[in-house]
Design a protein around this motif. Structure first.
Motif, PDB file in Angstrom:
ATOM      1  N   GLY A 284     -11.914  -4.902  10.600  1.00 32.32           N
ATOM      2  CA  GLY A 284     -11.300  -3.665  10.103  1.00 32.32           C
ATOM      3  C   GLY A 284     -10.399  -3.957   8.911  1.00 32.32           C
ATOM      4  O   GLY A 284     -10.308  -5.092   8.455  1.00 32.32           O
ATOM      5  N   PRO A 285      -9.734  -2.917   8.385  1.00 29.34           N
ATOM      6  CA  PRO A 285      -8.871  -3.107   7.207  1.00 29.34           C
ATOM      7  C   PRO A 285      -7.522  -3.726   7.566  1.00 29.34           C
ATOM      8  O   PRO A 285      -6.933  -3.381   8.586  1.00 29.34           O
ATOM      9  N   LYS A 286      -7.061  -4.647   6.713  1.00 25.20           N
ATOM     10  CA  LYS A 286      -5.713  -5.214   6.857  1.00 25.20           C
ATOM     11  C   LYS A 286      -4.970  -5.048   5.525  1.00 25.20           C
ATOM     12  O   LYS A 286      -5.595  -5.087   4.467  1.00 25.20           O
ATOM     13  N   VAL A 287      -3.655  -4.902   5.614  1.00 21.98           N
ATOM     14  CA  VAL A 287      -2.869  -4.671   4.394  1.00 21.98           C
ATOM     15  C   VAL A 287      -2.577  -5.991   3.682  1.00 21.98           C
ATOM     16  O   VAL A 287      -2.058  -6.934   4.278  1.00 21.98           O
ATOM     17  N   ILE A 288      -2.937  -6.043   2.393  1.00 23.79           N
ATOM     18  CA  ILE A 288      -2.521  -7.172   1.546  1.00 23.79           C
ATOM     19  C   ILE A 288      -1.147  -6.863   0.978  1.00 23.79           C
ATOM     20  O   ILE A 288      -0.265  -7.700   0.944  1.00 23.79           O
ATOM     21  N   GLU A 289      -0.974  -5.639   0.528  1.00 23.59           N
ATOM     22  CA  GLU A 289       0.323  -5.241  -0.028  1.00 23.59           C
ATOM     23  C   GLU A 289       0.401  -3.720  -0.076  1.00 23.59           C
ATOM     24  O   GLU A 289      -0.620  -3.034  -0.072  1.00 23.59           O
ATOM     25  N   PHE A 290       1.641  -3.238  -0.119  1.00 20.49           N
ATOM     26  CA  PHE A 290       1.879  -1.829  -0.427  1.00 20.49           C
ATOM     27  C   PHE A 290       2.453  -1.750  -1.834  1.00 20.49           C
ATOM     28  O   PHE A 290       3.244  -2.611  -2.242  1.00 20.49           O
ATOM     29  N   ASN A 291       2.090  -0.703  -2.579  1.00 18.90           N
ATOM     30  CA  ASN A 291       2.755  -0.409  -3.851  1.00 18.90           C
ATOM     31  C   ASN A 291       3.257   1.027  -3.803  1.00 18.90           C
ATOM     32  O   ASN A 291       2.710   1.862  -3.062  1.00 18.90           O
ATOM     33  N   CYS A 292       4.271   1.301  -4.625  1.00 13.83           N
ATOM     34  CA  CYS A 292       4.955   2.596  -4.511  1.00 13.83           C
ATOM     35  C   CYS A 292       4.553   3.552  -5.629  1.00 13.83           C
ATOM     36  O   CYS A 292       5.341   4.409  -6.013  1.00 13.83           O
ATOM     37  N   ARG A 293       3.321   3.433  -6.138  1.00 13.06           N
ATOM     38  CA  ARG A 293       2.892   4.163  -7.352  1.00 13.06           C
ATOM     39  C   ARG A 293       1.375   4.148  -7.397  1.00 13.06           C
ATOM     40  O   ARG A 293       0.735   3.482  -6.587  1.00 13.06           O
ATOM     41  N   LEU A 294       0.812   4.802  -8.402  1.00 20.05           N
ATOM     42  CA  LEU A 294      -0.634   4.720  -8.601  1.00 20.05           C
ATOM     43  C   LEU A 294      -1.003   3.352  -9.159  1.00 20.05           C
ATOM     44  O   LEU A 294      -0.210   2.727  -9.871  1.00 20.05           O
ATOM     45  N   GLY A 295      -2.204   2.894  -8.870  1.00 17.39           N
ATOM     46  CA  GLY A 295      -2.661   1.596  -9.378  1.00 17.39           C
ATOM     47  C   GLY A 295      -3.149   1.712 -10.812  1.00 17.39           C
ATOM     48  O   GLY A 295      -3.502   2.784 -11.290  1.00 17.39           O
ATOM     49  N   ASP A 296      -3.140   0.575 -11.476  1.00 20.26           N
ATOM     50  CA  ASP A 296      -3.686   0.506 -12.825  1.00 20.26           C
ATOM     51  C   ASP A 296      -4.566  -0.732 -12.865  1.00 20.26           C
ATOM     52  O   ASP A 296      -4.056  -1.819 -12.599  1.00 20.26           O
ATOM     53  N   PRO A 297      -5.863  -0.619 -13.055  1.00 24.11           N
ATOM     54  CA  PRO A 297      -6.631   0.491 -13.608  1.00 24.11           C
ATOM     55  C   PRO A 297      -7.167   1.532 -12.620  1.00 24.11           C
ATOM     56  O   PRO A 297      -7.855   2.463 -13.055  1.00 24.11           O
ATOM     57  N   GLU A 298      -6.866   1.434 -11.316  1.00 31.12           N
ATOM     58  CA  GLU A 298      -7.486   2.365 -10.368  1.00 31.12           C
ATOM     59  C   GLU A 298      -7.250   3.833 -10.739  1.00 31.12           C
ATOM     60  O   GLU A 298      -8.138   4.687 -10.574  1.00 31.12           O
ATOM     61  N   SER A 299      -6.026   4.144 -11.217  1.00 30.60           N
ATOM     62  CA  SER A 299      -5.706   5.535 -11.561  1.00 30.60           C
ATOM     63  C   SER A 299      -6.670   6.084 -12.613  1.00 30.60           C
ATOM     64  O   SER A 299      -6.936   7.278 -12.660  1.00 30.60           O
ATOM     65  N   GLN A 300      -7.192   5.184 -13.442  1.00 26.87           N
ATOM     66  CA  GLN A 300      -8.061   5.624 -14.542  1.00 26.87           C
ATOM     67  C   GLN A 300      -9.462   5.991 -14.049  1.00 26.87           C
ATOM     68  O   GLN A 300     -10.254   6.550 -14.797  1.00 26.87           O
ATOM     69  N   VAL A 301      -9.775   5.634 -12.799  1.00 26.94           N
ATOM     70  CA  VAL A 301     -11.048   6.110 -12.227  1.00 26.94           C
ATOM     71  C   VAL A 301     -10.836   7.181 -11.164  1.00 26.94           C
ATOM     72  O   VAL A 301     -11.723   8.015 -10.956  1.00 26.94           O
ATOM     73  N   ILE A 302      -9.664   7.192 -10.499  1.00 27.49           N
ATOM     74  CA  ILE A 302      -9.501   8.219  -9.454  1.00 27.49           C
ATOM     75  C   ILE A 302      -8.996   9.548 -10.008  1.00 27.49           C
ATOM     76  O   ILE A 302      -9.382  10.604  -9.515  1.00 27.49           O
TER      77      ILE A 302
END
Ligand code: AMP
Ligand code: GLY
Length: 425
Positions: A284-302
């Motif tokens: 199943g999924p495990k957390v590598i890290e939390f971030n407190c904002r949108l990702g970059d470059p992920e935001s540019q596709v979502i």
């Protein structure tokens, strides 16, 4: 209260993420004026760029007060960690993003880890060290791989995936003794290596509750086949090829819900985007890290998949009614490929004119990052990751084809991009 259909918005940041945010905010029927600080060559297509850096939070506050800004949107983590949200709220201004206390889920990996351990959120086993001698002794007992992480912010570069003891010791030395990331490496986490495939998941939170989830994958390595050094991200795509309903439910129930609950009960309600970096395998999924904002470059596709009005979504978070908002995402496929300056992530040259921008199809999005206008009005390179070409289509293979067709029309000296974005993860 003012009717929010003629909003003045201030967007803080200057990366590709902020170009995508500016593009999306500019589509809102609720917008009257958009200011971006400091912005880049891309954001000025959608509003007015200002001269304040994202860390100059007092100056940003003064601007917001003097210009009757109705909503401030914070892109990067640094101003969040400096307490921009607390400062604006104390002054009676609306701002989208988590408070300084909540931003610690990103700015302190040990803070995030402590919550995960307390709430049984699946993540890698890990141990915190403040003394280099104890850290060296600890890795002495391991022959296999380990991950060594700076506790504090390090612009995404504070993680060392170490194949063996000597690499682990090297990482401890660089972080704790050479202090290559300054005080961010005064304490470190040493953790178990997780295996599987990686994904980034995002929800919009109002403190009590959260929106539907959207997931993406980010190609972090510079080289094709995910080889070579880590970068800020060479491209992204959404949805991940192996993402499914079961993984999504698992993330919402076992990761997002306890995290939001813990912040609400023991800290302050988490309002803003929660970014969950995941490693997924048969367990199943495990957390590598939390971030407190949108990702970059992920935001540019979502963001190109978001069907809702983003200003509405952000106001719903601030007003505590995100559940009513019913944030909608398109089921199409979205891919973004970054064009970088040759040499990045190491040394590179800037100041080259970017040609061919006017030859791309209207249907692709160009999100600038390290690009600015010179005194002649030409767009020139000014950073490592210069721009992203984004394309959305019914299938991932069509989106990828369209993206590369357009990418090939954009040229500047020394440009570099990966040809395999959207595959191989
Ligand atoms: P982060 O800055 O925490 O996102 O870490 C950067 C990258 O290091 C991640 O995207 C992963 O590829 C890798 N990484 C971090 N922690 C681990 C872990 N415990 N196991 C495996 N890979 C990891
Ligand atoms: N793409 C990873 C990040 O934004 O931190």
């Amino acid at each position: 209260m003012k009717n929010f259909n003629d909003m003045k918005v201030l967007l803080v940041g200057n990366g590709g993420r902020e170009s995508a945010l500016a593009w999306k905010i500019a589509q809102s029927p609720n917008l009257s004026h958009l200011y971006i600080s400091p912005g880049n060559a891309g954001t000025q297509q959608f509003g007015l760029n200002l001269n304040y850096r994202d860390s100059e939070i007092e100056k940003l506050l003064e601007f917001a007060i003097n210009n009757q800004i109705d909503l401030t949107v914070v892109g990067p983590e640094v101003p969040l960690d400096l307490g921009i949200v607390d400062l604006f709220k104390e002054n009676g201004l609306k701002i989208f993003g988590p408070s300084k206390i909540c931003a610690q889920i990103e700015s302190s990996k040990s803070f995030a880890k402590q919550i995960m351990q307390k709430r049984n959120i699946p993540t890698a086993d890990s141990k915190l060290f403040t003394n280099p001698k104890e850290a060296y002794e600890y890795v002495e007992d391991f022959s296999g791989p380990l991950v060594v992480k700076a506790d504090g912010l390090a612009a995404g570069k504070g993680v060392f995936v170490c194949a063996n003891k000597s690499e682990s010791k090297n990482a401890i030395n660089e972080l704790m003794e050479q202090k290559i990331f300054g005080s961010s490496g005064e304490s470190i986490l040493i953790e178990q290596l997780l295996t599987g495939w990686e994904a980034s998941a995002f929800v919009f939170c109002d403190g009590n509750s959260f929106s539907s989830l959207i997931a993406a994958c980010d190609h972090k390595r510079i080289g094709e086949g995910d080889t070579g050094p880590n970068t800020g991200g060479m491209g992204a795509f959404s949805p991940p090829a192996n993402w499914d309903e079961q993984i999504e439910q698992n993330v919402l129930e076992n990761i997002v819900t306890p995290m939001i609950d813990e912040m609400k009960i023991n800290y302050v309600p988490y309002v803003g985007v929660l970014f969950i970096g995941l490693m997924i395998n048969e367990e199943g999924p495990k957390v590598i890290e939390f971030n407190c904002r949108l990702g970059d470059p992920e935001s540019q596709v979502i963001l190109p998949l978001m069907q809702s009005d983003i200003l509405d979504v952000m106001l719903s978070c601030i007003n505590g009614d995100i559940q009513k908002n019913n944030v909608q995402w398109s089921s199409e496929s979205s891919v973004g490929v970054v064009i970088a300056s040759g040499g990045y992530p190491k040394d590179y040259n800037v100041g080259f004119e970017i040609k061919g921008l006017d030859t791309t199809d209207n249907l692709v999005n160009i999100f600038h990052a390290g690009a600015e206008l010179d005194h002649m009005g030409n767009t020139i390179t000014s950073g490592g990751r210069v721009l992203t070409v984004n394309s959305v289509a019914d299938t991932m293979s069509v989106a990828i084809k369209k993206c590369y067709e357009n990418l090939d029309r954009i040229q500047f000296e020394d440009s570099y991009y990966r040809r395999d974005i959207g595959t191989n993860i």
